[in-house]
Design a protein around this motif. Sequence first.
Motif, PDB file in Angstrom:
ATOM      1  N   MET A   1       0.824  -1.203   0.000  1.00 34.73           N
ATOM      2  CA  MET A   1       0.000   0.000   0.000  1.00 34.73           C
ATOM      3  C   MET A   1       0.869   1.269   0.000  1.00 34.73           C
ATOM      4  SD  MET A   1      -3.122  -0.796  -0.314  1.00 34.73           S
ATOM      5  CE  MET A   1      -4.070   0.589   0.195  1.00 34.73           C
ATOM      6  N   ARG A   2       1.979   1.229   0.756  1.00 36.88           N
ATOM      7  CA  ARG A   2       2.848   2.402   0.831  1.00 36.88           C
ATOM      8  C   ARG A   2       3.419   2.739  -0.540  1.00 36.88           C
ATOM      9  NH1 ARG A   2       8.069   3.084   0.704  1.00 36.88           N
ATOM     10  NH2 ARG A   2       8.552   0.890   0.909  1.00 36.88           N
ATOM     11  N   LEU A   3       3.872   1.714  -1.266  1.00 39.39           N
ATOM     12  CA  LEU A   3       4.460   1.956  -2.588  1.00 39.39           C
ATOM     13  C   LEU A   3       3.405   2.495  -3.567  1.00 39.39           C
ATOM     14  CD1 LEU A   3       6.746  -1.205  -2.913  1.00 39.39           C
ATOM     15  CD2 LEU A   3       7.473   1.165  -2.584  1.00 39.39           C
ATOM     16  N   GLN A   4       2.206   1.947  -3.494  1.00 41.17           N
ATOM     17  CA  GLN A   4       1.129   2.431  -4.369  1.00 41.17           C
ATOM     18  C   GLN A   4       0.774   3.876  -4.048  1.00 41.17           C
ATOM     19  OE1 GLN A   4      -1.690  -0.718  -3.594  1.00 41.17           O
ATOM     20  NE2 GLN A   4      -1.359  -1.572  -5.646  1.00 41.17           N
ATOM     21  N   SER A   5       0.782   4.218  -2.773  1.00 43.25           N
ATOM     22  CA  SER A   5       0.492   5.584  -2.361  1.00 43.25           C
ATOM     23  C   SER A   5       1.575   6.539  -2.863  1.00 43.25           C
ATOM     24  CB  SER A   5       0.395   5.645  -0.838  1.00 43.25           C
ATOM     25  OG  SER A   5       0.193   6.953  -0.418  1.00 43.25           O
ATOM     26  N   GLU A   6       2.843   6.122  -2.747  1.00 41.66           N
ATOM     27  CA  GLU A   6       3.945   6.949  -3.244  1.00 41.66           C
ATOM     28  C   GLU A   6       3.867   7.114  -4.760  1.00 41.66           C
ATOM     29  OE1 GLU A   6       7.878   5.895  -1.838  1.00 41.66           O
ATOM     30  OE2 GLU A   6       7.032   5.219   0.069  1.00 41.66           O
TER      31      GLU A   6
END
Length: 121
Positions: A1-6
């Motif tokens: 989720m963090r990578l998708q948000s970034e």
Amino acid sequence: MRLQSEESALKMQYRKLMAKDSRDEKALYQVFRKLIEIRCDLADSLGYISYINLGYHIQGRQDYKIKEITDFRYNIQKYITPVVTDMKAKGIALNSFPTSVANSKELISAIVTMYKDLSVV
């Protein structure tokens, strides 16, 4: 989720940079660099060979794969790019065709004009 948000935040930043009249090439480069890193990490974390494979999965592409895209890009570079370059050198406007047509008569007229312009090349 963090990578998708970034990734999402970087895409938004890219759109903002591209919307400006004067583009900050350094800032664009930084956004691209970060985006590539994040997409590579994202693909790796999900077990894909590359982001290209993940991208095809996300888009639901089943009709063509990397080889077909590579061949397509090669053919564009080999056949289309030289023609477009030649057209530009001869002063033929590439954006003079209507982007939408009201009816079939208008469409046929646009096609006839296109072929007339191409016959000059």
